[in-house]
Enzyme design. Structure first.
Site, PDB file in Angstrom:
ATOM      1  N   SER A 272       0.879  -1.350   0.008  1.00 35.45           N
ATOM      2  CA  SER A 272       0.048  -0.037  -0.019  1.00 35.45           C
ATOM      3  C   SER A 272       0.928   1.104   0.038  1.00 35.45           C
ATOM      4  O   SER A 272       0.792   2.174  -0.647  1.00 35.45           O
ATOM      5  CB  SER A 272      -0.907   0.060   1.397  1.00 35.45           C
TER       6      SER A 272
ATOM      7  N   GLY B 231      -5.526  -3.264  -9.232  1.00 36.88           N
ATOM      8  CA  GLY B 231      -6.602  -2.576  -9.042  1.00 36.88           C
ATOM      9  C   GLY B 231      -6.011  -1.380  -8.207  1.00 36.88           C
ATOM     10  O   GLY B 231      -6.562  -0.334  -8.520  1.00 36.88           O
TER      11      GLY B 231
ATOM     12  N   GLN C 168      -8.559   2.871  -1.347  1.00 42.20           N
ATOM     13  CA  GLN C 168      -7.962   3.007  -2.891  1.00 42.20           C
ATOM     14  C   GLN C 168      -8.753   4.461  -3.160  1.00 42.20           C
ATOM     15  O   GLN C 168      -8.207   5.324  -4.090  1.00 42.20           O
ATOM     16  CB  GLN C 168      -7.816   2.083  -3.666  1.00 42.20           C
TER      17      GLN C 168
ATOM     18  N   ASP D 264      -7.825  -7.709   3.352  1.00 42.54           N
ATOM     19  CA  ASP D 264      -6.676  -8.272   2.751  1.00 42.54           C
ATOM     20  C   ASP D 264      -6.546  -9.485   3.402  1.00 42.54           C
ATOM     21  O   ASP D 264      -5.988 -10.551   2.975  1.00 42.54           O
ATOM     22  CB  ASP D 264      -5.587  -7.541   2.383  1.00 42.54           C
TER      23      ASP D 264
ATOM     24  N   ARG E 145     -13.440 -13.848  -3.412  1.00 41.22           N
ATOM     25  CA  ARG E 145     -12.488 -14.559  -2.371  1.00 41.22           C
ATOM     26  C   ARG E 145     -13.483 -15.240  -1.561  1.00 41.22           C
ATOM     27  O   ARG E 145     -13.120 -16.279  -0.815  1.00 41.22           O
ATOM     28  CB  ARG E 145     -11.743 -13.630  -1.850  1.00 41.22           C
TER      29      ARG E 145
END
Length: 430
Positions: free
Chosen positions: A20, A90, A163, A316, A347
């Site tokens: 990140s 992404g 994001q 995550d 996921r």
């Protein structure tokens, strides 16, 4: 990749730079004035995609061993001669779109097959409101962004996303006026911390104002300056080794120079809650980010429920927490995590499918999973679904299974951590 069962986990894990932070530092170094030196930059393919996109926008950089040296161009980038290839990332597409939206040229942003299926409406809508012209394939990549003079906006984010917040803060640098962003749940603040590290001023809402604790404001026209930094180890990558240690009572693991950002460190709280013994040593602050070293020891695992703000904070890390859930005493339940359906793979479905192939009982829900504890897993033939976090999560689960586990598409791990399987092998006792 074939993963045999293990007896124990023991050793020292030095992690590549946080993904990140690496993404954001590379982007901001490119639009800063003067040189930047980024030590321990992420080794993952996603962060390499960001660097290549910056090169295509006229930013000069070179890699020297473990260091990326960037010559900042200031706020004016160069029109790219070809499409900006974001690969599987992404993060690159969403955050960099905020910067190219402020440039006086047209950029096309493309990605691989997986990225081309991912929704981009959440950046298209606010950037369009600021004045950018964006064409897409029904809200999905490729994106064609014609930038120019942007206007500041007040924006309440419908979905919590660090994001998207970073994208809009970056766009806010190029906008006329003060851009204000409000989120219902506070997300990771790496964008804000990175902007401050490069010299920008931001304001957070004051407590006591309605909703203001989760708002951030940035004024346009600010200049950034280059920095020298050592990027702390990636906490999301550490999650796999911490969960591996959690599977074995008496395991011992040391993790130096690890990112300890409070908006990310909820993982450590959850792992401590379910029984992993974690102590933090040598805590420091580097460019606004907390960095520390961990001493970890395995013990019996109990149970956890991940919901609400925790689901956003751990988005995550949920796959690997779910992968070890059968080995806890009372299981793990995940709610409010529908966002997992639109990651590199679905996921939620991927975790449920692979756990069932290993013999586990799993309840799959639209927004999460319930995985009972006290279960035994057997080796099986699994699929990564082209997703780095699924490949790594089930390499961890395989350590406590009976018999060998075959993970097809295990090379997907290189998206974030090329040396993952080598590092896992180094700390595994068989």
């Amino acid at each position: 990749m074939v993963v045999p069962p293990a007896r124990n986990i023991r050793g020292n894990v030095r992690l590549p730079g946080d993904k990140s932070i690496s993404h954001r530092y590379a982007m901001l170094a490119g639009i800063a004035e003067g040189p930047s030196r980024l030590e321990n930059y992420s080794t993952g393919a996603d962060c390499a995609s960001t660097l290549e996109c910056m090169r295509a926008l006229g930013v000069v950089w070179e890699r020297k061993d473990n260091v990326i040296e960037v010559q900042g161009r200031g706020s004016s980038l160069a029109a790219p001669a070809s499409a900006l290839d974001c690969g599987n990332s992404g993060s690159t597409m969403r955050m960099l779109s905020g910067i190219v939206a402020g440039q006086k040229f047209t950029s096309e942003m493309v990605g691989d097959e997986s990225l081309s299926r991912r929704p981009m409406e959440r950046v298209i809508k606010p950037l369009s409101a600021m004045g950018a012209q964006i064409a897409s394939q029904q809200g999905k990549p490729p994106l064609q962004i014609t930038g120019g003079a942007l206007q500041a906006i007040d924006y309440v984010m419908p979905v919590a996303s660090a994001q998207v917040k970073s994208c809009l803060l970056f766009a806010g640098l190029f906008a006329d006026g003060e851009t204000r962003i409000e989120e219902s749940v506070r997300t990771r603040d790496h964008g804000e911390v990175a902007l401050r590290a490069f010299g920008a001023k931001l304001d957070r809402g004051r407590m006591g104002q309605a909703g203001a604790a989760n708002e951030v404001r940035i004024r346009g026209g600010q200049r950034l300056r280059g920095i020298e930094c050592n990027i702390p180890g990636d906490l999301s990558s550490a999650a796999f080794f911490l969960c591996a240690a959690a599977l074995f009572p008496g395991s011992q693991l040391t993790v130096p120079n690890l990112l300890m950002n409070p908006t990310r460190a909820r993982l450590l709280d959850i792992l401590t809650q379910i029984g992993l013994r974690i102590s933090v040593t040598q805590l420091d602050e580097v460019h606004g980010e907390l960095v520390g070293s961990l001493q970890v020891e395995g013990a019996k695992l109990t149970q956890a429920t991940i919901a609400g703000a925790d689901s956003a904070a751990l988005i995550d890390e949920i796959p690997v927490l779910a992968a070890i859930a059968p080995f806890t005493e009372q299981g793990i339940e995940v709610r409010d995590a529908k966002e997992l359906r639109v990651k590199e793979s679905d996921r939620i479905a991927a975790v449920a499918t692979n756990l069932r192939l290993m013999g586990a009982e799993v309840e799959e829900r639209e927004d999460g999973l319930r995985i009972p504890g006290g279960q035994a897993l057997h080796g099986a033939e699994l699929d990564s679904f082209g997703d780095h976090r699924i490949a790594m999560a089930f390499a961890v689960a395989a350590l406590r299974a009976t018999g060998e586990t075959l993970i097809r598409g295990a090379e997907a791990a290189a998206i974030s951590y090329p040396a993952f399987f080598q590092t896992l092998e180094e700390i595994t006792e068989r």
